[in-house]
Design a protein around this motif. Sequence first.
Motif, PDB file in Angstrom:
ATOM      1  N   LYS A  53       0.823  -1.204   0.000  1.00  0.00           N
ATOM      2  CA  LYS A  53       0.000   0.000   0.000  1.00  0.00           C
ATOM      3  C   LYS A  53       0.859   1.257   0.000  1.00  0.00           C
ATOM      4  O   LYS A  53       0.603   2.206  -0.752  1.00  0.00           O
ATOM      5  CB  LYS A  53      -0.931  -0.018   1.214  1.00  0.00           C
ATOM      6  N   THR A  54       1.896   1.263   0.826  1.00  0.00           N
ATOM      7  CA  THR A  54       2.723   2.450   0.976  1.00  0.00           C
ATOM      8  C   THR A  54       3.483   2.781  -0.304  1.00  0.00           C
ATOM      9  O   THR A  54       3.624   3.947  -0.676  1.00  0.00           O
ATOM     10  CB  THR A  54       3.713   2.244   2.135  1.00  0.00           C
ATOM     11  N   TYR A  55       3.962   1.745  -1.012  1.00  0.00           N
ATOM     12  CA  TYR A  55       4.808   1.962  -2.193  1.00  0.00           C
ATOM     13  C   TYR A  55       4.098   1.584  -3.492  1.00  0.00           C
ATOM     14  O   TYR A  55       4.756   1.361  -4.507  1.00  0.00           O
ATOM     15  CB  TYR A  55       6.105   1.176  -2.040  1.00  0.00           C
ATOM     16  N   ARG A  56       2.785   1.582  -3.464  1.00  0.00           N
ATOM     17  CA  ARG A  56       2.035   1.106  -4.627  1.00  0.00           C
ATOM     18  C   ARG A  56       2.283   1.925  -5.891  1.00  0.00           C
ATOM     19  O   ARG A  56       2.194   1.404  -7.004  1.00  0.00           O
ATOM     20  CB  ARG A  56       0.543   1.103  -4.309  1.00  0.00           C
ATOM     21  N   GLY A  57       2.607   3.204  -5.742  1.00  0.00           N
ATOM     22  CA  GLY A  57       2.781   4.057  -6.910  1.00  0.00           C
ATOM     23  C   GLY A  57       4.194   4.511  -7.155  1.00  0.00           C
ATOM     24  O   GLY A  57       4.419   5.415  -7.987  1.00  0.00           O
ATOM     25  N   ARG A  58       5.167   3.896  -6.507  1.00  0.00           N
ATOM     26  CA  ARG A  58       6.537   4.402  -6.557  1.00  0.00           C
ATOM     27  C   ARG A  58       7.428   3.717  -7.592  1.00  0.00           C
ATOM     28  O   ARG A  58       8.641   3.889  -7.577  1.00  0.00           O
ATOM     29  CB  ARG A  58       7.162   4.282  -5.156  1.00  0.00           C
ATOM     30  N   GLY A  59       6.856   2.911  -8.465  1.00  0.00           N
ATOM     31  CA  GLY A  59       7.675   2.326  -9.512  1.00  0.00           C
ATOM     32  C   GLY A  59       7.866   0.835  -9.355  1.00  0.00           C
ATOM     33  O   GLY A  59       7.566   0.233  -8.318  1.00  0.00           O
ATOM     34  N   SER A  60       8.420   0.223 -10.401  1.00  0.00           N
ATOM     35  CA  SER A  60       8.499  -1.232 -10.474  1.00  0.00           C
ATOM     36  C   SER A  60       9.471  -1.830  -9.467  1.00  0.00           C
ATOM     37  O   SER A  60       9.339  -3.001  -9.113  1.00  0.00           O
ATOM     38  CB  SER A  60       8.896  -1.659 -11.889  1.00  0.00           C
ATOM     39  N   ARG A  61      10.442  -1.054  -8.980  1.00  0.00           N
ATOM     40  CA  ARG A  61      11.391  -1.653  -8.031  1.00  0.00           C
ATOM     41  C   ARG A  61      10.749  -1.922  -6.676  1.00  0.00           C
ATOM     42  O   ARG A  61      11.343  -2.599  -5.832  1.00  0.00           O
ATOM     43  CB  ARG A  61      12.633  -0.779  -7.873  1.00  0.00           C
ATOM     44  N   PHE A  62       9.545  -1.410  -6.468  1.00  0.00           N
ATOM     45  CA  PHE A  62       8.829  -1.672  -5.224  1.00  0.00           C
ATOM     46  C   PHE A  62       7.731  -2.716  -5.410  1.00  0.00           C
ATOM     47  O   PHE A  62       6.886  -2.895  -4.526  1.00  0.00           O
ATOM     48  CB  PHE A  62       8.216  -0.377  -4.686  1.00  0.00           C
ATOM     49  N   VAL A  63       7.722  -3.400  -6.543  1.00  0.00           N
ATOM     50  CA  VAL A  63       6.707  -4.413  -6.822  1.00  0.00           C
ATOM     51  C   VAL A  63       7.167  -5.762  -6.267  1.00  0.00           C
ATOM     52  O   VAL A  63       8.299  -6.197  -6.535  1.00  0.00           O
ATOM     53  CB  VAL A  63       6.439  -4.521  -8.337  1.00  0.00           C
TER      54      VAL A  63
END
Length: 553
Positions: free
Chosen positions: A303-313
Amino acid sequence: MTIAAPATARVRIEPARRAPAIEIAGALHDRFEEILTPEALAFLAQLHDLFAGPRYDRLADRMRRGYEIGNGRDPRFLEDTARIRADRTWRVAGPGPGLEDRRVEITGPTDPRMTINALNSGARVWLADQEDATSPTWRNVVGGQLSLRDAIRGELSFTSPEGRRYEVTAERTPTIVMRPRGWHLEEHHLRFADRHGRTLPASGSLVDFGLYAFHNARELVARGAGPYFYLPKLESSEEARLWDQVFSFTEEYLDLAHGTIRATVLIETLPAAFEMEEILYELRDHCAGLNAGRWDYIFSIIKTYRGRGSRFVLPDRDEVTMTVGFMRSYTELLVQTCHRRGAYAIGGMSASIPNRRDAAANARALEKVAADKRREAGAGFDGTWVAHPDLIPTAQAEFDAVLGARPNQLDRTRDDVRVYERHLLDLFIGRPITDAGVHGNVSVAIRYIEAWLRGQGAVAIDGLMEDAATAEISRSQIWQWIRQEQATEEGTPITRDHVSALVDRVLAEVPRSPGDRFDDAAGVFRDVALSETFRAFLTVKAYADHLVEVEAR
């Protein structure tokens, strides 16, 4: 409200002179009047007059912090509280009577049958869960309070519709630790008027806590235990401070000695992982320990990093294990932090559950649980969670092997641990997203939501115990994978259209029966997984749309 006290003195909070009444907006079902007494409602009114406003402030802080992280400002260990972390002299209150040995705790909802099963389980502690393992129907909310009231007084029995009778037969029952709903949740069947004259839904946290404490605190003390709580979903030490103020006021209101109430905080959000010592400090007069709430923690990261880019997937849900780097760092820091301050560190829930009908599947499940509990005991945890009575011997054997006759391993300070900010934020696992993983997330989430809409909060699905936290992982991964334009290892683009087709496929796969809620569940899933806007919790709108009784709408 006036609050003034030196660092370790008792905080005094003056009650309102005329707190507005709590209005009952839900139907009064059988025996509800035993819980919703005028005196209990007056206590809830005082809690809301004093703490509803600060609760809204803390929720606003959450939104601000989430916005900042979403825009590139990573969470950090706080500079302005460095003095608290540097001071090695302070300690928390520690375990209350009955909480000295917590090596195996069983968790579960508070309906009568599950309450009796938990009390007969042989566990040292029962987490009586009014939160993620309970679907918050009005009957469940007040019915759970009735189960707890009766159980504490030795008066609980239950006869199923099939005629099977359940009774508490254990000579030694677990110490009860009740988990109220988190600060973000509301109770629409009770309403209060705020200081501006607006009529608003009550706080689920204050309702669950207040009713349990009012009816049971003195009785629990008289029986040699105390009013103990698990605190869920905290995101900051300010939220912990608010709970501490609630506890101090409640002790004065009920004429309890300061420190009678004890709390164990679930560290199950990423922001809270950066404030563990501060959370212990704010609750130090009432704190027994911390718990590693692994499933909600994974959800919080997504939830926290949902929109921060693919390295947080993150990859498939079953690849995010407790041995990957960031999860291991989080638990090692938790144990170190707890033992430095005299607090118990309680491990998390293994999702695997036993299978009494399949010996091979049962053996595999027990081995997975044994390995997980062996790792926790070896890492320094003082206890752990299980979701089924059949898992207690397996979990206890692993902790007995490390603890022996000792009630804890607080002497293991884990000075060898060095966890820095980068360790908590390095989410690289190096495993793929698969077609099966995407389908599994859709299927599990819809099947869980369907059961939740029918009033079940803990559901066995495909050999795993699912609750609201694991459903949150499933739907938030889908949302993030779509947003970050991910594709599976097999080459399938994860798009809204693809996932929508999977929803239709799942609806065709599940057994249907008259009165099921699968169509509603699919609608909830589409709303929380496929919409442009990410909903912070799937349960909030689903509760308002589907679980609030007509009288309360």
